[in-house]
Design a protein around this motif. Structure first.
Motif, mmCIF file in Angstrom:
data_model
loop_
_atom_site.group_PDB
_atom_site.id
_atom_site.type_symbol
_atom_site.label_atom_id
_atom_site.label_comp_id
_atom_site.label_asym_id
_atom_site.label_seq_id
_atom_site.Cartn_x
_atom_site.Cartn_y
_atom_site.Cartn_z
ATOM 1 N N TYR A 195 -26.570 11.435 17.412
ATOM 2 C CA TYR A 195 -27.166 12.057 18.594
ATOM 3 C C TYR A 195 -26.302 13.198 19.138
ATOM 4 O O TYR A 195 -26.089 13.311 20.352
ATOM 5 C CB TYR A 195 -27.411 11.018 19.687
ATOM 6 N N VAL B 191 -29.900 15.719 25.060
ATOM 7 C CA VAL B 191 -28.829 14.725 25.128
ATOM 8 C C VAL B 191 -28.108 14.857 26.471
ATOM 9 O O VAL B 191 -28.277 15.858 27.172
ATOM 10 C CB VAL B 191 -27.815 14.885 23.963
ATOM 11 N N LYS C 150 -30.779 9.891 23.474
ATOM 12 C CA LYS C 150 -31.388 11.182 23.122
ATOM 13 C C LYS C 150 -32.894 11.144 23.311
ATOM 14 O O LYS C 150 -33.524 10.093 23.131
ATOM 15 C CB LYS C 150 -31.075 11.537 21.656
#
Length: 268
Positions: A68, A189, A154
């Motif tokens: 991520y 993110v 995410k």
């Protein structure tokens, strides 16, 4: 002897060619640098852990992974070393915005991918990664996480480029980092997460200095790790706007660029 003690590789567009495969020369160079030079190969990606671990197995390596884009770090036994989560208020508002624009939204937490329903976008992503999502009502899921004071690592929005750009523009004031990994994909993110921060976390554990780290990447979310490493190498297929941030350029992912870089800087 190589001056580098850690090699950090992006996956899509870097480790993998345009057919999403690891070529034999790339595989050979990685196995050689691990066995002969004892240099760990850290796979660094926006992918979820499942989308990374099978590639480690194919390469025959066992090292920590960064998932991520730095929001989740696992050790070589797949235990969580560190993670960052998105604020619940931001997740709720992004969910509402995506729904209004009829953009697909995928939510990722640790090693699970959640969707509300299967559509052309989730099927496309499944075909690329070989992973199947879990179908859950997002309102229920977010309420549950909010009560547990946790959240996802995410979000991924998928839609036509003009919708993605509209959505991206609406996120400017939020405490998140968003970037387009392709014109139809918007990755989101936590603002505290980055590939560089995650690499530094692992480097500190291994007492590895910044100058002893080599990074290779091809996309905009690789810029920070290209700039901050001892040697940042851009792939030949990277956009020019990414290449200018690298100290060196290697061949493209369809011409074994990773193997060329490892051979030149670590195996000579």
């Amino acid at each position: 002897m190589s001056v580098y003690k850690m090699i950090c590789l992006d996956i899509d567009g870097t480790l993998l060619n345009s057919k999403h495969k690891i070529t034999q020369p790339v595989k050979d160079s990685i196995q050689k640098v691990v066995t002969e030079k004892n240099i760990p190969i850290i796979l660094v990606s926006a992918r979820m852990p499942k989308g990374i671990i099978f590639l480690q197995k194919e390469l025959g390596i066992a090292f920590p992974i960064i998932s991520y884009s730095g929001a989740l770090i696992l050790d070589k036994k797949q235990n969580i070393l560190h993670q960052e989560i998105l604020p619940s208020t931001d997740v709720q508002s992004i969910y509402a915005a995506a729904k209004k624009l009829q953009a697909h939204l995928s939510i990722y937490k640790e090693d699970t991918w959640y969707i509300e329903k299967n559509d052309v976008w989730s099927r496309q992503e499944s075909d690329i990664t070989g992973i199947r999502p879990e179908i859950q009502p997002f309102a229920k899921l977010l309420t549950q996480w909010n009560s547990q004071k946790t959240g996802p690592n995410k979000l991924l929005c998928m839609a036509a480029p003009e919708i993605i750009q509209t959505l991206k523009n609406s996120l400017a004031a939020k405490s998140i980092t968003s970037y387009c990994s392709k014109p139809t994909y918007l990755e989101i993110v936590p603002s505290s997460a980055s590939k560089t921060n995650a690499i530094k976390y692992l480097a500190n554990i291994g007492s590895i200095a910044t100058k002893e780290i080599m990074t290779i990447g091809d996309n905009y979310n690789d810029i920070d790790m290209l700039e901050s490493a001892g040697l940042g190498i851009a792939m030949g297929n990277a956009p020019d706007a990414v290449k200018i941030h690298a100290a060196a350029i290697t061949a493209s992912n369809d011409n074994d660029g990773v193997a060329a870089a490892i051979g030149k800087y670590c195996l000579r």
